[in-house]
Design an enzyme around this catalytic site. Structure first.
Site, short mmCIF file in Angstrom:
data_model
loop_
_atom_site.label_atom_id
_atom_site.label_comp_id
_atom_site.label_asym_id
_atom_site.label_seq_id
_atom_site.Cartn_x
_atom_site.Cartn_y
_atom_site.Cartn_z
N SER A 129 0.98 -1.20 0.06
CA SER A 129 0.10 -0.04 -0.07
C SER A 129 0.74 1.22 -0.02
O SER A 129 2.06 1.29 0.55
CB SER A 129 -0.85 0.06 1.04
OG SER A 129 -1.42 1.33 1.56
N TYR A 153 -1.31 -0.86 10.64
CA TYR A 153 -1.55 -1.60 9.31
C TYR A 153 -0.31 -0.94 8.33
O TYR A 153 0.09 -2.02 7.76
CB TYR A 153 -2.78 -0.74 8.88
CG TYR A 153 -3.16 -1.01 7.35
CD1 TYR A 153 -3.14 -2.37 6.96
CD2 TYR A 153 -3.09 -0.02 6.33
CE1 TYR A 153 -3.58 -2.69 5.73
CE2 TYR A 153 -3.04 -0.42 4.83
CZ TYR A 153 -3.54 -1.56 4.65
OH TYR A 153 -3.57 -2.06 3.23
N LYS A 157 2.46 -3.79 6.48
CA LYS A 157 2.87 -4.01 5.43
C LYS A 157 4.29 -3.92 5.16
O LYS A 157 5.03 -4.50 4.35
CB LYS A 157 1.84 -2.85 4.29
CG LYS A 157 0.45 -3.18 4.24
CD LYS A 157 0.23 -4.47 3.46
CE LYS A 157 -1.34 -4.67 3.31
NZ LYS A 157 -1.54 -5.98 2.66
P1 NAD Z 1 -10.78 -6.96 1.35
O1 NAD Z 1 -11.00 -7.01 2.97
O2 NAD Z 1 -12.08 -6.81 0.54
O3 NAD Z 1 -10.18 -8.25 0.89
C1 NAD Z 1 -9.24 -9.23 1.80
C2 NAD Z 1 -9.71 -10.55 1.86
O4 NAD Z 1 -8.68 -11.20 2.68
C3 NAD Z 1 -11.13 -10.60 2.38
O5 NAD Z 1 -11.95 -11.29 1.34
C4 NAD Z 1 -11.01 -11.42 3.66
O6 NAD Z 1 -11.83 -12.28 4.10
C5 NAD Z 1 -9.68 -12.25 3.39
N1 NAD Z 1 -8.93 -12.40 4.53
C6 NAD Z 1 -8.36 -11.71 5.50
N2 NAD Z 1 -7.86 -12.30 6.37
C7 NAD Z 1 -7.66 -13.61 5.92
C8 NAD Z 1 -6.87 -14.84 6.32
N3 NAD Z 1 -5.92 -14.94 7.58
N4 NAD Z 1 -6.99 -15.89 5.68
C9 NAD Z 1 -7.81 -16.08 4.51
N5 NAD Z 1 -8.26 -14.80 3.97
C10 NAD Z 1 -8.26 -13.59 4.66
O7 NAD Z 1 -9.87 -6.07 1.09
P2 NAD Z 1 -9.30 -5.39 -0.47
O8 NAD Z 1 -9.55 -3.80 -0.72
O9 NAD Z 1 -9.61 -6.29 -1.44
O10 NAD Z 1 -7.55 -5.47 -0.06
C11 NAD Z 1 -6.77 -6.48 -0.78
C12 NAD Z 1 -5.28 -6.14 -0.07
O11 NAD Z 1 -4.94 -4.83 -0.70
C13 NAD Z 1 -5.22 -6.10 1.29
O12 NAD Z 1 -4.05 -6.79 1.74
C14 NAD Z 1 -5.23 -4.76 1.66
O13 NAD Z 1 -4.31 -4.37 2.59
C15 NAD Z 1 -4.46 -4.16 0.31
N6 NAD Z 1 -4.69 -2.74 0.01
C16 NAD Z 1 -5.98 -2.40 -0.14
C17 NAD Z 1 -6.25 -1.03 -0.46
C18 NAD Z 1 -7.67 -0.43 -0.39
O14 NAD Z 1 -7.92 0.85 -0.26
N7 NAD Z 1 -8.73 -1.44 -0.47
C19 NAD Z 1 -5.22 -0.04 -0.70
C20 NAD Z 1 -3.81 -0.74 -0.34
C21 NAD Z 1 -3.72 -1.99 -0.26
N1 UFG Z 2 -12.34 11.56 3.77
C1 UFG Z 2 -13.47 12.31 4.09
N2 UFG Z 2 -14.61 11.66 4.44
C2 UFG Z 2 -14.83 10.47 4.54
C3 UFG Z 2 -13.85 9.45 4.08
C4 UFG Z 2 -12.80 10.28 3.72
O1 UFG Z 2 -13.31 13.40 3.74
O2 UFG Z 2 -15.78 10.09 5.15
C5 UFG Z 2 -11.42 12.21 3.11
C6 UFG Z 2 -9.88 11.74 3.81
O3 UFG Z 2 -9.85 12.67 4.71
C7 UFG Z 2 -9.06 11.89 2.56
C8 UFG Z 2 -9.73 11.21 1.36
O4 UFG Z 2 -11.09 11.47 1.80
O5 UFG Z 2 -8.59 13.24 2.25
C9 UFG Z 2 -9.52 9.70 1.03
O6 UFG Z 2 -9.74 9.19 2.01
P1 UFG Z 2 -9.93 7.57 2.25
O7 UFG Z 2 -10.31 6.92 3.52
O8 UFG Z 2 -10.59 7.02 1.17
O9 UFG Z 2 -8.46 7.02 1.89
P2 UFG Z 2 -6.75 7.23 2.41
O10 UFG Z 2 -6.08 7.84 1.45
O11 UFG Z 2 -7.14 7.86 3.76
O12 UFG Z 2 -6.76 5.82 2.70
C10 UFG Z 2 -6.79 4.65 1.80
C11 UFG Z 2 -6.91 3.38 2.48
C12 UFG Z 2 -5.34 2.97 3.19
C13 UFG Z 2 -4.33 2.81 2.10
C14 UFG Z 2 -4.48 4.25 1.45
C15 UFG Z 2 -3.32 4.32 0.39
O13 UFG Z 2 -7.87 3.52 3.52
O14 UFG Z 2 -5.79 1.86 3.69
O15 UFG Z 2 -5.56 4.49 1.02
O16 UFG Z 2 -3.79 2.92 -0.63
F1 UFG Z 2 -3.21 2.63 2.60
#
Ligand code: NAD
Ligand code: UFG
Length: 343
Positions: A129, A153, A157
């Site tokens: 991330s 978190y 990572k």
């Molecule tokens: P998500 O929660 O939708 O998907 C994660 C999946 O992993 C879920 O289906 C959950 O049930 C499964 N899971 C969790 N722990 C597990 C375990 N111990 N064994 C088996 N399954 C397990 O999240 P996502 O948004 O699809 O994110 C996927 C990956 O990308 C994650 O590692 C997350 O940290 C990373 N990531 C997500 C974002 C974002 O904004 N969505 C940004 C950066 C990185």
């Molecule tokens: N925001 C609001 N109101 C809300 C939610 C968010 O104003 O209810 C604003 C935040 O302050 C920020 C922007 O919208 O300025 C984006 O916020 P998000 O929570 O959607 O995303 P972040 O960038 O804070 O974080 C996300 C994921 C993290 C990940 C990161 C980079 O939550 O896990 O993107 O990938 F690490």
């Protein structure tokens, strides 16, 4: 005789990014084998992948830390590589329950890696991330920026990235792609799969679409006094199907080349909270009520990627613009107003 496609173990494949990547994998000629403990996802996602692609991936409800369960899966499915999405992603919960996050993300990944090593599966893509960069000072953020996470978190990572680096040093026959996502949003164009947050969404996009569909009264905008174009936070939103394509490109490189690479997956463009609200209103034709409140602790003003390494190394460039991100998120939201639970 039916053609046999290379099988790819996809941990967390029922989740948001994992399910979209399974669609892209199938369409690129791979066969996903999903293991997911369903802690943050719904099994219906598997049927929806099938509805889109015409192919039902194998699915096992299994934790990545369950070595025996995973071995049984891998005995049936001789996977050539793994894409490792499984983990906990809620930043706030990682602060209040750090041990839970470290156990699932770090201990889970360690256990998975040991199982994979014992089976000789040495090609891996890992979901990292942009959060590992913490409050980077210079924009856009290149992969060489310092790793300085600001919450458990992000630390989890960064720890896994370090473990993977050490593993490749010890085992140079491995190939590992570390993908640092910026802000994944949107949904598959069909509206069959999308983001389905449990409870009140933490993230901007699902919150905005739940306001537009009438499920929540108004968005709280966390601060309008940042040093940005309109005072609200700026982020690099990337369409989840572009992100999925980035995984396929990274997988193809991992199948061809040893060693570890880390790349950003973003568009290189920053959008403010107010710009997102406006884009969403235009696409949906619905007003998005909002109220400006104080800053959210831990937020940075601006974060966007330098995407040039992904372009040079993987020939990957995000294709879909903000309008398409909003259109596809809105289509998913309208077709599934309460997520997967409504069918
Ligand atoms: P998500 O929660 O939708 O998907 C994660 C999946 O992993 C879920 O289906 C959950 O049930 C499964 N899971 C969790 N722990 C597990 C375990 N111990 N064994 C088996 N399954 C397990 O999240 P996502 O948004 O699809 O994110 C996927 C990956 O990308 C994650 O590692 C997350 O940290 C990373 N990531 C997500 C974002 C974002 O904004 N969505 C940004 C950066 C990185
Ligand atoms: N925001 C609001 N109101 C809300 C939610 C968010 O104003 O209810 C604003 C935040 O302050 C920020 C922007 O919208 O300025 C984006 O916020 P998000 O929570 O959607 O995303 P972040 O960038 O804070 O974080 C996300 C994921 C993290 C990940 C990161 C980079 O939550 O896990 O993107 O990938 F690490």
């Amino acid at each position: 005789m039916t053609e046999k496609f290379p099988e790819i173990l996809v941990t967390g494949g029922a989740g948001y990014i994992g399910s979209h990547t399974c669609v892209a994998l199938i369409q690129a000629g791979f066969m996903p084998v999903i293991v997911d403990n369903l802690s943050n996802s719904h099994p219906l996602a598997i049927s929806r992948i099938e509805a889109i692609t015409g192919t039902r991936p194998a699915f096992y409800k299994c934790d990545i830390a369950d070595d025996a369960g995973l071995r049984t899966v891998l005995e049936c499915h001789p996977c050539v590589a793994t894409i490792h999405f499984a983990g906990l992603k809620a930043v706030g919960r990682s602060v209040s329950e750090p041990l839970e996050t470290y156990r699932d993300n770090v201990c889970g990944s360690l256990s998975l890696l040991q199982t994979l090593r014992s089976r000789g599966i040495n090609r891996l893509i890992f979901s990292s991330s942009a959060t590992v960069y913490g409050g980077a000072e210079h924009m856009p953020i290149p992969e060489t920026a310092s790793i300085q996470p600001t919450n458990p978190y992000g630390h989890s990572k960064a720890m896994i990235e370090q473990i993977l680096q050490d593993l490749v040093t010890a085992a140079p026959d491995m190939a590992i792609g570390v993908l640092r996502y910026f802000n994944p949003v949107g949904a598959h164009i069909s509206g069959e799969i999308g983001e389905d947050p449990q409870g009140i969404p933490d993230n901007l996009f699902p919150y905005v679409s739940q306001v537009a569909v009438g499920r929540r009264e108004k968005l709280l905008v966390f601060g309008d006094d940042y040093d940005t174009k309109d005072g609200t936070g700026v982020r690099d939103y990337i369409h989840v199907m572009d992100l999925a394509d980035g995984h396929v490109a990274a997988l193809q490189r991992c199948l061809d080349t040893d060693g570890l690479f880390a790349v950003n997956l973003g568009t290189g463009q920053g959008s403010s909270v107010l710009e997102i609200i406006q884009a969403f209103e235009t696409v949906s034709g619905k007003p998005v009520a909002y109220e400006v409140v104080g800053r959210r602790p831990g937020d940075v003003a601006t974060s966007f990627a330098d995407p040039s390494k992904a372009s040079d190394m993987l020939n990957f460039k995000a294709q879909r613009d903000l309008t398409q991100m909003c259109r596809d998120a809105w289509n998913w939201q309208q077709r599934n107003p309460t997520g997967y639970a409504n069918r």
